[in-house]
Design a protein around this motif. Structure first.
Motif, PDB file in Angstrom:
ATOM      1  N   UNK A 245       0.862  -1.187   0.000  1.00  0.00           N
ATOM      2  CA  UNK A 245       0.000   0.000   0.000  1.00  0.00           C
ATOM      3  C   UNK A 245       0.895   1.232   0.000  1.00  0.00           C
ATOM      4  N   UNK A 246       0.596   2.148  -0.874  1.00  0.00           N
ATOM      5  CA  UNK A 246       1.422   3.342  -0.975  1.00  0.00           C
ATOM      6  C   UNK A 246       0.692   4.465  -1.716  1.00  0.00           C
ATOM      7  N   UNK A 247       1.472   5.354  -2.303  1.00  0.00           N
ATOM      8  CA  UNK A 247       0.934   6.523  -3.011  1.00  0.00           C
ATOM      9  C   UNK A 247       1.122   6.337  -4.506  1.00  0.00           C
ATOM     10  N   UNK A 248       0.170   6.863  -5.293  1.00  0.00           N
ATOM     11  CA  UNK A 248       0.278   6.828  -6.756  1.00  0.00           C
ATOM     12  C   UNK A 248       0.494   8.243  -7.276  1.00  0.00           C
ATOM     13  N   UNK A 249       1.454   8.382  -8.170  1.00  0.00           N
ATOM     14  CA  UNK A 249       1.692   9.662  -8.850  1.00  0.00           C
ATOM     15  C   UNK A 249       1.769   9.394 -10.349  1.00  0.00           C
ATOM     16  N   UNK A 250       0.916  10.045 -11.107  1.00  0.00           N
ATOM     17  CA  UNK A 250       0.842   9.861 -12.568  1.00  0.00           C
ATOM     18  C   UNK A 250       1.462  11.095 -13.217  1.00  0.00           C
ATOM     19  N   UNK A 251       2.499  10.880 -13.999  1.00  0.00           N
ATOM     20  CA  UNK A 251       3.197  11.982 -14.669  1.00  0.00           C
ATOM     21  C   UNK A 251       3.235  11.725 -16.168  1.00  0.00           C
ATOM     22  N   UNK A 252       3.557  12.792 -16.913  1.00  0.00           N
ATOM     23  CA  UNK A 252       3.671  12.692 -18.375  1.00  0.00           C
ATOM     24  C   UNK A 252       4.972  13.349 -18.803  1.00  0.00           C
ATOM     25  N   UNK A 253       5.736  12.657 -19.646  1.00  0.00           N
ATOM     26  CA  UNK A 253       6.959  13.192 -20.218  1.00  0.00           C
ATOM     27  C   UNK A 253       6.884  12.964 -21.719  1.00  0.00           C
TER      28      UNK A 253
END
Length: 252
Positions: free
Chosen positions: A46-54
């Motif tokens: 269980x943790x954190x989600x970070x969605x990025x775009x490059x």
């Protein structure tokens, strides 16, 4: 977006504070994936989600809630696609293909406790790849040559053009105008005009027939119906030729 040094900025599309990770069994042929086959009550991480775009690629990053250390990430170059898949029995769970720096990949299951978080994750992916599709179409249009025929409106050598301005108005003015649709009558032969009808009607009224016969009554009735009859003038009964009286008087 690429810079002059071929570096790309990384933009953040979505951040969710909590996501669960599950080990999933191997996929059996083409059967639909069901979250019910996972151990949903006992997530493996269980943790954190970070969605990025490059550039055009999206990176789904699973990070530690406190330290921010990267646990796993999944590069996504299209959606829907093999990198991120939905399950058949729930909108809160997805199958994610993660990859390490050595190019090895594995499939894991992820799930959100709130449907709103799952909705935001889905919309972030859809909006990004909708933008990618539009950018690709604009690039193709800019690179494709314009094959449509162009209309040449220029004059050729020796070509002239004639303009007719105001001729229709001159034609209309040359036509005679008549009121009420009646034209002017031509003058009579010899240049003599007929006497006005008022003089004729006056002579009939000033010279009744003697004897008081019925004929005089009929003439009186006929003259009373005429709209152009003027009241009788006693001076007009003396003579029809006024100029003759002046000629008969000789100077003394």
């Amino acid at each position: 977006m690429a810079t002059e040094g071929q570096f790309e900025y990384e933009s953040v599309l979505c951040v969710k504070p909590e996501v669960n990770v599950y080990r999933i069994p191997p996929r059996a042929s083409n059967r639909a994936i069901r979250a019910a086959d996972w151990k949903l009550d006992a997530p493996d991480w269980t943790g954190r989600m970070r969605v990025t775009a490059r550039g055009k690629v999206v990176y789904v990053k699973l990070e530690d809630k406190i330290s921010g250390e990267l646990f796993a990430q999944a590069p996504v170059d299209e959606y829907p696609g093999i990198a991120v898949e939905t399950v058949s029995d729930s909108s809160r769970y997805f199958v994610l293909r993660i990859q390490d720096d050595n190019g090895r990949s594995a499939f894991i299951g992820i799930g959100f406790g709130d449907r709103g978080d799952a909705f935001d994750f889905n919309v972030a992916l859809q909006d990004h790849f909708k933008w990618v599709k539009q950018e690709d179409e604009f690039t193709k249009q800019a690179q494709a040559p314009d094959s449509t025929p162009k209309l040449d409106l220029g004059f050729k050598e020796g070509q002239t053009i004639t303009l007719n301005i105001g001729q229709s108005k001159k034609k209309d003015r040359s036509r005679p105008q008549s009121s009420g649709g009646l034209g002017l009558l031509p003058p009579p032969p010899g240049g003599k005009l007929a006497p006005p009808p008022s003089s004729r009607s006056t002579n009939h009224n000033t010279q009744p027939l003697a004897g008081g016969s019925d004929t005089g009554c009929l003439l009186d009735l006929d003259s009373s119906n005429s709209n152009s009859v003027a009241p009788s003038d006693p001076t007009s009964t003396s003579s029809s030729d006024l100029w003759g009286d002046f000629d008969s008087i000789s100077p003394k």
